[in-house]
Each structure stands twice: as structure tokens, then as C-alpha cells.
Design a protein around this motif. Structure first.
Motif, short mmCIF file in Angstrom:
data_model
loop_
_atom_site.label_atom_id
_atom_site.label_comp_id
_atom_site.label_asym_id
_atom_site.label_seq_id
_atom_site.Cartn_x
_atom_site.Cartn_y
_atom_site.Cartn_z
N ALA A 88 0.85 -1.19 0.00
CA ALA A 88 0.00 0.00 0.00
C ALA A 88 0.88 1.24 0.00
O ALA A 88 1.84 1.33 0.76
N GLY A 89 0.56 2.17 -0.88
CA GLY A 89 1.31 3.42 -0.90
C GLY A 89 2.71 3.30 -1.47
O GLY A 89 3.49 4.25 -1.46
N GLY A 90 3.07 2.11 -1.98
CA GLY A 90 4.37 1.93 -2.57
C GLY A 90 5.50 1.75 -1.60
O GLY A 90 6.67 1.69 -2.00
N SER A 91 5.21 1.63 -0.32
CA SER A 91 6.27 1.47 0.67
C SER A 91 6.62 0.00 0.83
O SER A 91 5.76 -0.82 1.13
N PRO A 92 7.89 -0.38 0.63
CA PRO A 92 8.28 -1.79 0.79
C PRO A 92 8.16 -2.27 2.23
O PRO A 92 8.22 -3.47 2.48
N ASP A 93 8.03 -1.35 3.17
CA ASP A 93 7.92 -1.74 4.58
C ASP A 93 6.47 -1.97 5.00
O ASP A 93 6.21 -2.41 6.12
N ASP A 94 5.54 -1.69 4.13
CA ASP A 94 4.13 -1.87 4.44
C ASP A 94 3.75 -3.32 4.15
O ASP A 94 3.85 -3.77 3.01
N ASP A 95 3.33 -4.06 5.18
CA ASP A 95 3.03 -5.48 4.99
C ASP A 95 1.56 -5.74 4.74
O ASP A 95 1.08 -6.86 4.92
N ALA A 96 0.82 -4.71 4.33
CA ALA A 96 -0.61 -4.88 4.04
C ALA A 96 -0.89 -4.37 2.63
O ALA A 96 -1.38 -3.27 2.44
N PRO A 97 -0.57 -5.17 1.60
CA PRO A 97 -0.78 -4.73 0.22
C PRO A 97 -2.24 -4.41 -0.07
O PRO A 97 -3.15 -5.02 0.49
N ASP A 98 -2.44 -3.46 -0.97
CA ASP A 98 -3.80 -3.12 -1.39
C ASP A 98 -3.98 -3.21 -2.89
O ASP A 98 -5.01 -2.81 -3.42
N THR A 99 -2.99 -3.74 -3.59
CA THR A 99 -3.11 -3.96 -5.02
C THR A 99 -2.44 -5.28 -5.39
O THR A 99 -1.60 -5.80 -4.65
N VAL A 100 -2.81 -5.82 -6.56
CA VAL A 100 -2.20 -7.04 -7.08
C VAL A 100 -1.81 -6.80 -8.52
O VAL A 100 -2.63 -6.36 -9.34
N ALA A 101 -0.53 -7.04 -8.82
CA ALA A 101 -0.05 -6.97 -10.19
C ALA A 101 -0.21 -8.35 -10.83
O ALA A 101 0.27 -9.35 -10.29
N ILE A 102 -0.88 -8.39 -11.97
CA ILE A 102 -1.18 -9.65 -12.66
C ILE A 102 -0.49 -9.62 -14.02
O ILE A 102 -0.83 -8.79 -14.87
N GLN A 103 0.46 -10.51 -14.22
CA GLN A 103 1.19 -10.54 -15.49
C GLN A 103 0.47 -11.48 -16.47
O GLN A 103 1.03 -12.48 -16.93
N ALA A 104 -0.75 -11.15 -16.76
CA ALA A 104 -1.55 -11.93 -17.71
C ALA A 104 -2.82 -11.15 -18.02
O ALA A 104 -3.25 -10.30 -17.22
N ARG A 105 -3.37 -11.45 -19.18
CA ARG A 105 -4.69 -10.96 -19.56
C ARG A 105 -5.47 -12.12 -20.17
O ARG A 105 -4.88 -13.13 -20.53
#
Length: 324
Positions: A88-105
């Protein structure tokens, strides 16, 4: 395939909103209503353990509605690591992600390929058959150069009882332009046979506000009954009383089903409408059923050999009721 035009399939209008949510209404009718209980907890961000789980998965099932309001469920695949939770927020120290990058369509020919070429509300589910685990993630998907980016609105897990154990491998990906797409408005005899012998499928639904959800259904082969070229019946077994799928159907009958041939990578996608059957006499005819769902087919898309992902023979869940 049936010769009728696909464009003739119309999805009924979403009914007027009742005073309570669909989940609340279904939970009450099923006898799970409790004072102060609003259903299982849904989170906006992903716990660290869930992010680790996601990275190890080779597939993601996604659900979304097309421009005509028809709901579809589709399959995204890739080698483990193609799904990455982002901080979340682009911080590598934040352990609560809020997005998922998907390398597929979605592959060409998938009805969701056009839908997800632009920002869209989606529901998704990641399943790990080998360990009988699954996680659902709903939110908004936007296309990226590498695939998709899912901004999370809801993250939650649910009952894994009816997952069949399988391990995966990868075959050679299909060459560009070699995937055959068969389209129609009713099921062929071969498709009916495939559905009638399936032990797993996925279902996508949407609430009255248009937020989709994707879920898993499993049982012994034969638990899905084909009543004709345009009608399917399947049981709703005892779970954890979440009722996300049935709650959505209470609000909006549009639904999409996805069947996967685990040996060939072929997918069978159905869109149509579904209703819950609460008739005790009907339910008593199906072992283990607590409710029944009848699905009416409006459109069918079969993509032969669409995915390189392969799965081993199943180890059936000990919770599966007999199919007949």
C-alpha cells in the motif's frame, strides 16, 4: 454449436433493491440469522500470509460483466510469481498490500478480453488445490503493459471443504492464432458430457451495484446435472454461511460459469441467469444439498487448448457428498 444468434441473449433487468442485502435475506432464509451478525469479515488490504499464498499460485479466476450486463468467469494463468501483491502506498515496509499486479490478460477469444482491455470492476479467486486453500479478491482492474493491476476493495477467504487435491505442471503454450473458439447459445452434446462429469467449476456473480464476485464449487463427478442444452442444476452444500454467491443472485440473476479441462487447458465459459431453488422436495432428491441452483444458459464460449496449465488426477475431498 447452436445456430441462433448470440446477440439475441438478453439479461433480465436487476430487480429493485430490497430493504436488506441479498446476503442477509439468504442467510435469514437458510436459518443462519443471528442478532448483530453481518457476515464474514472482508478486508480492503491483504495480510502478509495471503500475499505469500498468492505468489505461489499458477492461476486466477476472474469474473466481470460485459457491456450488455452479462456476467462471465474467465481464467488467467502463469508460472508462480505472475501474481504479486504490492505494498500500500508503494512502501516496501508496508506489509498490508492493497493492489495485485497480474502478469496476464484473458486469451484472445475469451469474452473478458474486451472487458478487461479497459478499467472494470472484477471479482477473483485464487485456489491452491494441492493444499485445499483459496482466497477471494474483489476490486477494480486496470490494464497495464504487463497485464492487469487489481486495486483491492475486498479480500477474504472461505470454506475449502469441496476442493479436490491436484498438482500442476505446464505444457508448451499454444502458438499465436491456434486456439479454436466455439461459440453458441446452447450446449453441444460434448459440452453437456464434460459438464456432467466435472468435479469442479467456478461461478461469477454480481450484486445490484455491479460489483462482481467469483467463487468455487466442487463435488464428486456428477454433482452438476445437465437438464438440457440450456439448463444446468447444481447443489449448494454446507459451507461457512457466507452466502456471497447466493446473496448476489438474490439481487441480480446474471451469472457466469467456468469449467476447465485440467488435462488439455480447454475452457468452457457460460453466461446466463441463475435462481436458487428452496423447495424441500427438490432438495431432498440431491444428496448433501441444502439448496439448489438452476442455471439457464444464454451464451457459450469454448476455447480449446487455451492454456498451458495442466493438473494431475484429483484426490476427491472427503467432504464431497455422493453425486447420486
Amino acid at each position: 454449436m447452436n445456430a441462433r444468434s448470440d446477440h439475441s441473449a438478453a439479461v433480465p433487468a436487476v430487480p429493485a433493491a430490497p430493504a436488506a442485502s441479498g446476503e442477509e435475506l439468504v442467510r435469514h432464509r437458510a436459518g443462519f440469522a443471528r442478532a448483530g451478525y453481518a457476515g464474514p469479515t472482508r478486508y480492503r488490504r491483504m495480510p502478509a500470509v495471503a500475499a505469500q499464498f498468492l505468489t505461489a499460485q499458477p492461476m486466477l479466476v476472474v469474473g466481470a460483466a460485459d457491456a450488455e450486463g452479462r456476467v462471465w468467469a474467465g481464467l488467467l494463468t502463469g508460472r508462480p510469481g505472475f501474481l504479486q501483491a504490492e505494498p500500500a502506498g508503494g512502501s516496501p515496509d508496508d506489509d498490508a498490500p492493497d493492489t495485485v499486479a497480474i502478469q496476464a490478460r484473458p486469451v484472445p477469444g475469451d469474452p473478458l478480453a474486451e472487458v478487461l482491455a479497459a478499467p472494470a470492476e472484477v471479482g477473483s479467486i485464487a485456489v491452491e488445490p494441492a493444499r485445499r486453500r483459496r482466497m477471494r479478491m474483489n476490486g477494480r482492474a486496470t490494464p497495464t503493459d504487463a497485464g492487469l493491476r487489481l486495486t483491492l476493495a475486498q479480500v477474504f477467504s472461505n470454506c475449502p471443504k469441496y476442493i479436490q487435491t491436484r498438482d500442476f505442471t505446464f505444457a508448451q503454450p499454444p502458438a499465436a492464432g491456434t486456439v479454436t473458439a466455439l461459440r453458441g447459445s446452447a450446449l453441444t452434446m460434448g459440452q453437456q458430457l464434460d459438464i456432467g462429469t466435472a468435479d469442479t467449476f467456478f461461478i461469477a456473480t454480481a450484486d445490484r451495484g455491479g460489483q462482481p464476485d467469483a467463487s468455487h464449487r466442487g463435488g464428486n463427478p456428477g454433482f452438476v446435472r445437465v437438464l438440457g442444452p440450456d439448463r444446468i442444476l447444481f447443489p449448494d452444500y454446507r459451507g461457512n454461511a457466507m452466502f456471497s454467491t447466493l446473496g448476489n443472485l438474490q439481487e441480480n440473476p446474471a451469472a457466469g460459469l467456468l469449467f476447465v479441462d485440467w488435462e488439455t487447458g480447454t475452457t468452457l465459459q457460460l453466461t446466463g441467469t441463475a435462481r436458487t431453488d428452496w423447495d424441500p422436495a427438490h432438495i431432498a432428491e440431491v444428496p448433501g444439498a441444502e439448496r439448489l441452483v438452476e442455471f439457464t444458459v444464454l451464451q457459450v464460449v469454448e476455447l480449446r487448448g487455451a492454456h498451458p496449465l495442466r493438473w494431475t488426477e484429483p484426490g476427491y475431498s472427503r467432504f464431497n457428498p455422493p453425486a447420486a
